[in-house]
Design an enzyme around this catalytic site. Structure first.
Site, PDB file in Angstrom:
ATOM      1  N   CYS A 293      22.257   5.310  -0.610  1.00  0.00           N
ATOM      2  CA  CYS A 293      21.711   6.826   0.883  1.00  0.00           C
ATOM      3  C   CYS A 293      23.383   7.127   1.204  1.00  0.00           C
ATOM      4  CB  CYS A 293      21.387   5.961   2.121  1.00  0.00           C
ATOM      5  SG  CYS A 293      21.595   4.216   2.464  1.00  0.00           S
TER       6      CYS A 293
ATOM      7  N   GLU B 149      16.072   5.396   9.515  1.00  0.00           N
ATOM      8  CA  GLU B 149      16.884   5.830   8.856  1.00  0.00           C
ATOM      9  C   GLU B 149      16.601   6.402   6.908  1.00  0.00           C
ATOM     10  OE1 GLU B 149      20.593   3.769   8.906  1.00  0.00           O
ATOM     11  OE2 GLU B 149      19.734   3.116  10.942  1.00  0.00           O
TER      12      GLU B 149
ATOM     13  N   GLY C 101       0.484   2.978   4.912  1.00  0.00           N
ATOM     14  CA  GLY C 101       1.703   3.587   6.426  1.00  0.00           C
ATOM     15  C   GLY C 101       1.181   4.826   7.649  1.00  0.00           C
TER      16      GLY C 101
ATOM     17  N   GLY D 198       0.719  -1.087  -0.151  1.00  0.00           N
ATOM     18  CA  GLY D 198       0.490  -0.443   0.059  1.00  0.00           C
ATOM     19  C   GLY D 198       0.771   1.078   0.341  1.00  0.00           C
ATOM     20  N   GLY D 199       0.631   2.138   0.620  1.00  0.00           N
ATOM     21  CA  GLY D 199       0.580   3.378   0.517  1.00  0.00           C
ATOM     22  C   GLY D 199       0.634   4.136   1.454  1.00  0.00           C
TER      23      GLY D 199
HETATM   24  P1  NAD Z   1      10.565   7.339   0.425  1.00  0.00           P
HETATM   25  O1  NAD Z   1      10.512   8.411   1.945  1.00  0.00           O
HETATM   26  O2  NAD Z   1       9.794   8.303  -0.177  1.00  0.00           O
HETATM   27  O3  NAD Z   1       9.170   6.245   1.244  1.00  0.00           O
HETATM   28  C1  NAD Z   1       9.411   5.285   2.139  1.00  0.00           C
HETATM   29  C2  NAD Z   1       8.297   4.818   2.603  1.00  0.00           C
HETATM   30  O4  NAD Z   1       7.188   5.606   3.363  1.00  0.00           O
HETATM   31  C3  NAD Z   1       7.733   3.730   1.483  1.00  0.00           C
HETATM   32  O5  NAD Z   1       7.054   2.261   1.730  1.00  0.00           O
HETATM   33  C4  NAD Z   1       6.632   5.106   1.291  1.00  0.00           C
HETATM   34  O6  NAD Z   1       5.264   4.172   0.552  1.00  0.00           O
HETATM   35  C5  NAD Z   1       6.308   4.987   2.298  1.00  0.00           C
HETATM   36  N1  NAD Z   1       5.822   6.270   3.195  1.00  0.00           N
HETATM   37  C6  NAD Z   1       5.733   7.594   2.241  1.00  0.00           C
HETATM   38  N2  NAD Z   1       4.973   8.490   3.265  1.00  0.00           N
HETATM   39  C7  NAD Z   1       4.194   8.050   4.205  1.00  0.00           C
HETATM   40  C8  NAD Z   1       4.188   8.601   5.448  1.00  0.00           C
HETATM   41  N3  NAD Z   1       3.434   9.716   5.755  1.00  0.00           N
HETATM   42  N4  NAD Z   1       3.349   7.596   6.694  1.00  0.00           N
HETATM   43  C9  NAD Z   1       4.637   6.799   6.548  1.00  0.00           C
HETATM   44  N5  NAD Z   1       4.494   6.163   5.593  1.00  0.00           N
HETATM   45  C10 NAD Z   1       5.041   6.614   3.725  1.00  0.00           C
HETATM   46  O7  NAD Z   1      11.957   6.907   0.080  1.00  0.00           O
HETATM   47  P2  NAD Z   1      11.935   5.871  -1.099  1.00  0.00           P
HETATM   48  O8  NAD Z   1      12.413   6.830  -2.511  1.00  0.00           O
HETATM   49  O9  NAD Z   1      11.486   5.085  -1.684  1.00  0.00           O
HETATM   50  O10 NAD Z   1      13.738   5.969  -1.137  1.00  0.00           O
HETATM   51  C11 NAD Z   1      14.675   6.731  -0.545  1.00  0.00           C
HETATM   52  C12 NAD Z   1      15.642   7.476   0.167  1.00  0.00           C
HETATM   53  O11 NAD Z   1      15.313   6.237   1.343  1.00  0.00           O
HETATM   54  C13 NAD Z   1      16.112   8.278   0.279  1.00  0.00           C
HETATM   55  O12 NAD Z   1      16.143   9.379   0.410  1.00  0.00           O
HETATM   56  C14 NAD Z   1      17.002   7.738   0.459  1.00  0.00           C
HETATM   57  O13 NAD Z   1      18.740   8.360   0.847  1.00  0.00           O
HETATM   58  C15 NAD Z   1      16.893   6.751   1.781  1.00  0.00           C
HETATM   59  N6  NAD Z   1      17.624   5.497   2.355  1.00  0.00           N
HETATM   60  C16 NAD Z   1      18.093   5.987   3.335  1.00  0.00           C
HETATM   61  C17 NAD Z   1      19.118   4.572   4.414  1.00  0.00           C
HETATM   62  C18 NAD Z   1      19.473   4.867   5.338  1.00  0.00           C
HETATM   63  O14 NAD Z   1      19.619   3.711   5.439  1.00  0.00           O
HETATM   64  N7  NAD Z   1      19.928   5.510   5.566  1.00  0.00           N
HETATM   65  C19 NAD Z   1      18.770   3.057   3.387  1.00  0.00           C
HETATM   66  C20 NAD Z   1      17.926   2.830   1.908  1.00  0.00           C
HETATM   67  C21 NAD Z   1      17.494   4.577   1.150  1.00  0.00           C
END
Ligand code: NAD
Length: 496
Positions: free
Chosen positions: A299, A265, A227, A222-223
């Site tokens: 990241c 993270e 979440g 889901g989205g």
């Molecule tokens: P994103 O933040 O767009 O989405 C991540 C997740 O959050 C998805 O499953 C999405 O459906 C959910 N989501 C969105 N809005 C939400 C809300 N309001 N409440 C709850 N859930 C919600 O991230 P992305 O584009 O999929 O991933 C890339 C990002 O992740 C980059 O910023 C990257 O740096 C970071 N990242 C960090 C690490 C680390 O270990 N620090 C590792 C990998 C990726």
């Protein structure tokens, strides 16, 4: 072509597969733009049911009450089951993420399983801690007899965990939540990125195979709405999230009214410092190769290259030469070194930042456009800008694509100052012939990790995480499971 796990058309709740309440969504291969499968989409009611299942499994089920060794045995079965499917998982990630094969096999699949195996070893050694006997004054009668006693600190599972993950290293990110949380005795509802649903759903198959008690691991899709429920529901004790800074901030806000523990993270804009005495060819080679990893969608990838001004021309020439030779294309071809970005929206973001770089007066060294001859797929070239200043937006924002910023400096102090002039603090690197000086500089960089002269080459079994807006908490390393544990102090008297 059949891709492993793409037959999973249901979501996994309370130890059973359920038809999705939200229908199904096409899952696109970013290298071809073709739909390679349809994934089940959960609705909010099903997320609610999943939370109830995790709560029941925590409050009344066997998992949190098992010994650490008993849980470690089950998780060792999980590691074995994953190892047995390693090539299928890699095949899936190549289709879902579009990540090149060498990176997929090593960093996306083998390394995460290795980290789980290490965590199992650490968990087996997680003993209660006995603090020294202490003598304390009599609180009620200062002249009365003193008390003597000790304390044992036991660690207990934190509770019901919501895990929400991003798309770029989906199997790693999911396993990085499941492994430590379950070892600690928590129960979980996992929601992956809608771009990469199967890298999460596959864990339902594994949970069944290893006989995980029902409700311990629930996997929904889901989205945003789904979440949000995971972050606001009273029955959830903790959220562990890997994703962007913006969503991380929303998650904290959503979690605040019910005061959940939040483990984040998040993104990065890591700096690689190339000192005057560095092997410039080696440093430039590493910079270009690292930036190409998963098309820059990592990241911790260094994206600001702080290069001593005396080496800048040589550094620039080398990265441009490597970028020109890099094979970009569909990672179904094993000789491809860099695949596409995840979606058109991500490519549009990258292209927007390339324009911002031009407009700000940075010099485009190489790349900067879509590769010739690749009409399908969200490809972009490996791009380096020179003459970047750290105040430019391309140097401050996480672009999450293969765009490197070369920034000149003249002294070590200036390099450290620029490295730390960022709202992020995830990773860093120092390249120098003087390892001791490099170590001192690593200590001054405000980031969760720093690789000195290439470091161990791979993420060793060390804690990783963010300073500043790169996150809160740590993953991996000897104390990984502590994020998912409460500490309880039991005080006992002696002599009574
Ligand atoms: P994103 O933040 O767009 O989405 C991540 C997740 O959050 C998805 O499953 C999405 O459906 C959910 N989501 C969105 N809005 C939400 C809300 N309001 N409440 C709850 N859930 C919600 O991230 P992305 O584009 O999929 O991933 C890339 C990002 O992740 C980059 O910023 C990257 O740096 C970071 N990242 C960090 C690490 C680390 O270990 N620090 C590792 C990998 C990726």
């Amino acid at each position: 072509m059949t891709i492993a796990f793409t037959h999973l058309d249901r979501i996994y709740i309370d130890g059973a597969w359920h038809a999705p309440g939200g229908g199904s969504d096409p899952v696109i291969n970013p290298a071809t733009e073709a739909t390679f499968a349809h994934a089940p989409v959960a609705n909010v009611d099903q997320v609610d049911t999943a939370i109830a299942a995790a709560r029941e499994a925590f409050d009344n089920g066997p998992w949190p009450r098992m010994s650490m060794n008993e849980r470690a045995d089950v998780m060792a079965d999980m590691a074995r089951a994953l190892r047995a499917r390693q090539s299928q998982i890699a095949e899936l990630i190549i289709a879902e993420v579009g990540c090149a094969q060498p990176i997929t096999h090593g960093m996306q699949v083998d390394n995460p399983i290795r980290l789980l195996e290490a965590a199992i070893g650490h968990a087996r050694r997680d003993e209660p801690e006995r603090l020294p006997i202490t003598i304390t004054p009599n609180a009620f009668a200062p002249d009365g007899p003193q008390a003597i006693g000790g304390t044992t600190v036991v660690r207990e599972p934190f509770g019901v965990v919501s895990a929400i993950t991003g798309y770029n290293f989906p199997f790693l990110l999911n396993l990085a939540k499941i492994g430590p949380a379950l070892l600690a005795g928590c129960t979980m509802v996992l929601k992956p990125s809608p771009f990469t649903p199967f890298s999460a759903l596959l864990f339902g198959e594994i949970a069944e195979e290893i006989g995980l008690p029902k409700g311990v691991l629930n996997i929904v899709t889901g989205g945003i709405e789904e979440g949000q429920l995971l972050c606001t529901d009273e029955r959830v004790d903790m959220i562990t999230f890997t994703g962007s800074e913006t969503v991380g901030a929303s998650i904290m806000a959503q979690a605040a009214p019910t005061l959940k523990k939040v483990h984040l993270e998040l993104g990065g804009k890591s700096a690689m410092i190339v000192r005057e005495d560095a092997d410039v060819q080696r440093a430039a080679g590493m910079a270009a190769m690292m930036l190409s990893v998963n098309a820059g969608q990592g990241c911790a990838i260094p994206t600001r290259h702080l290069v001593h001004n005396s080496l800048r021309p040589a550094f620039a020439a080398t990265v441009a030469a490597i970028a020109g030779q890099l094979k970009i294309g569909d990672p179904a071809d094993p000789s491809v070194a860099m695949g596409p970005l995840i979606r058109e929206s991500q490519r549009a973001k990258v292209e927007h930042y390339i324009k911002l770089g031009h407009d700000a007066g940075a010099t485009l060294l190489c790349g900067g456009k879509r590769p010739d001859g690749l009409d399908k797929g969200y490809f972009t070239e490996l791009t380096f800008f020179d003459d970047v200043t750290n105040d430019m937006q391309i140097a401050q924002d996480e672009i999450f694509g293969p765009v490197g910023c070369i920034i000149g400096f003249d002294t070590d102090e200036e390099a450290i100052r620029i490295a730390n002039d960022s709202r992020y603090g995830l990773n860093g690197a120092v390249e120098t012939a003087d390892a001791a000086k490099g170590y001192e500089m690593a200590l001054q960089i405000r980031a969760g990790s720093v690789a000195l002269n290439g470091g161990t080459g791979m993420m060793s079994d060390a804690p990783i995480g963010g300073y500043k807006r790169s996150g809160i908490g740590r993953e991996y390393g000897p104390h990984w499971i502590r994020e998912y544990q409460h500490e309880k102090s039991v005080f006992y008297p002696i002599g009574k």
